[in-house]
Design an enzyme around this catalytic site. Structure first.
Site, PDB file in Angstrom:
ATOM      1  N   TYR A 134       0.834  -1.197   0.000  1.00 11.06           N
ATOM      2  CA  TYR A 134       0.000   0.000   0.000  1.00 11.06           C
ATOM      3  C   TYR A 134       0.877   1.260   0.000  1.00 11.06           C
ATOM      4  O   TYR A 134       2.081   1.185  -0.185  1.00 11.06           O
ATOM      5  CB  TYR A 134      -0.993  -0.071   1.157  1.00 11.06           C
TER       6      TYR A 134
ATOM      7  N   ARG B   2       3.307  -1.175  11.041  1.00 12.37           N
ATOM      8  CA  ARG B   2       3.400  -2.512  10.446  1.00 12.37           C
ATOM      9  C   ARG B   2       4.243  -2.473   9.179  1.00 12.37           C
ATOM     10  O   ARG B   2       4.035  -1.635   8.300  1.00 12.37           O
ATOM     11  CB  ARG B   2       2.010  -3.072  10.120  1.00 12.37           C
TER      12      ARG B   2
END
Length: 365
Positions: free
Chosen positions: A185, A232
């Site tokens: 992403y 993350r």
């Protein structure tokens, strides 16, 4: 058996009962229109509140941040009110919950972002990647499109959106946030060399490719405190078309950067398909050396090897993904070595209660 997963742990100012993490898992159950979290989602997370830490499914920080139909957002008043139902339900069960903040970048389609062209580090298309759309006709998967390279103004705008989303998460009652910088992403599209062909200060060297990550984290920690911000990373995956030429060097540098920014944890998503290679030991050992906060690993873990990873000092907490889908009482099942239920893959994304809140707890006969 003395299972390390059941030792308490301090996460910033939070005292957690165990070291089991429910990691982010997209379930696409938000109320439409508006991508609003709802009572069904509140029940789902509350059922799993025995985890030491819950991290929500990715929640988009803006209209442009959405990659898939029916995923929740955290930028409107209605969405914040919806998440308040979730956090209240989890806290009523003495749980701890962080919101995962998400901008998908190029992993989108105009049908999901109001007809606009997706944005990314570079004007590249994620090859062989599809996203789920609901364009009012027949919901289904479509190919992503070529992204527009972000300008400097775009970058500053998105940093502001991340900062506001962090503030919104605290308003919604979350204990903290996890920045999604993994799985191909937007932030990952800046970090990984093969997804970033910029020639300015946000591209080229490892230091430059990590700049956007650092600026986003700095904005969020300044807004809500570093003790409430986790990140993350997915160093060795190639999900959604992001690949890095030197992942060990790049992600050790990321760990050094995040240590300097004092984030409360780093959450490493390991490759988890059946014959996937193991994460290199040299990487895990070096990250442990350079990063002083809480280290979470998620991948192919069970009660036994998860406990071993903590005992070995490699990890502080362990994430269990899909087992949490079909085992709302996963913590208790691991503790007593009860058998695990399998999930129904047909009901993972979208739909209603079936395959979401109707998985039973284990009853010893």
């Amino acid at each position: 058996m003395n299972n390390a997963l059941f030792q308490p742990i301090q996460l910033g100012k939070l005292s957690l009962n165990n070291r089991i993490v429910m990691p982010p898992m997209t379930r696409s159950r938000s109320t439409q229109p508006g991508n609003v979290p709802n009572e069904m989602m509140a029940e789902y997370y509350a059922q799993r509140a025995s985890a030491g830490l819950i991290v929500t499914e990715g929640t988009q920080i803006s209209v442009m941040g959405q990659g898939y139909a029916w995923t929740p957002g955290i930028y409107s008043a209605e969405q914040i009110a919806g998440w308040q139902k979730v956090t209240k339900a989890v806290h009523a069960q003495n749980g701890t919950i962080f919101a995962q903040l998400w901008h998908v970048g190029r992993v989108s389609h105009p049908d999901n972002i109001g007809g606009q062209q997706p944005i990314s580090s570079s004007a590249l298309k994620a090859e062989n990647v599809k996203v789920f759309v609901d364009n009012g006709n027949e919901p289904g998967f479509v190919d992503v499109v070529v992204a527009r390279e972000m300008t400097k103004a775009d970058i500053q705008h998105v940093i502001g959106e991340y900062r506001q989303a962090a503030l919104n998460a605290i308003e919604a009652g979350f204990d903290g946030i996890e920045l999604h910088a993994a799985n191909g992403y937007l932030i990952n599209q800046f970090i990984d060399s093969e997804a970033n062909n910029r020639t300015d200060e946000y591209g080229g060297s490892i230091e430059n490719r990590l700049r956007f990550l650092g600026e986003v984290v700095a904005a969020m920690t300044q807004a809500i405190g570093a003790d409430r911000v986790g990140v993350r990373l997915a160093p060795f995956t190639s999900l959604n078309g992001t690949v890095d030429a030197t992942p060990i060097d790049t992600y050790i540098a990321a760990a050094v950067l995040l240590n300097s920014l004092n984030v409360v944890y780093i959450h490493v998503a390991e490759v988890d398909w059946d014959d996937a290679p193991e994460t290199p030991t040299v990487f895990k050992d070096t990250v442990r050396d350079v990063y002083k906060g809480v280290l979470i690993y998620a991948g192919r873990y069970n009660g036994e090897n998860g406990s071993q990873a903590i005992d070995a000092g490699v990890a502080d907490m362990i994430g269990f993904g899909r087992p949490f889908v079909s085992n709302p009482d996963l913590v208790n099942r691991i503790k007593h070595n009860y058998p695990l239920a399998s999930h129904n893959p047909e009901t993972l994304f979208g739909g209603a209660e079936r395959g979401y809140t109707d998985y039973p707890e284990y009853s010893p006969s």
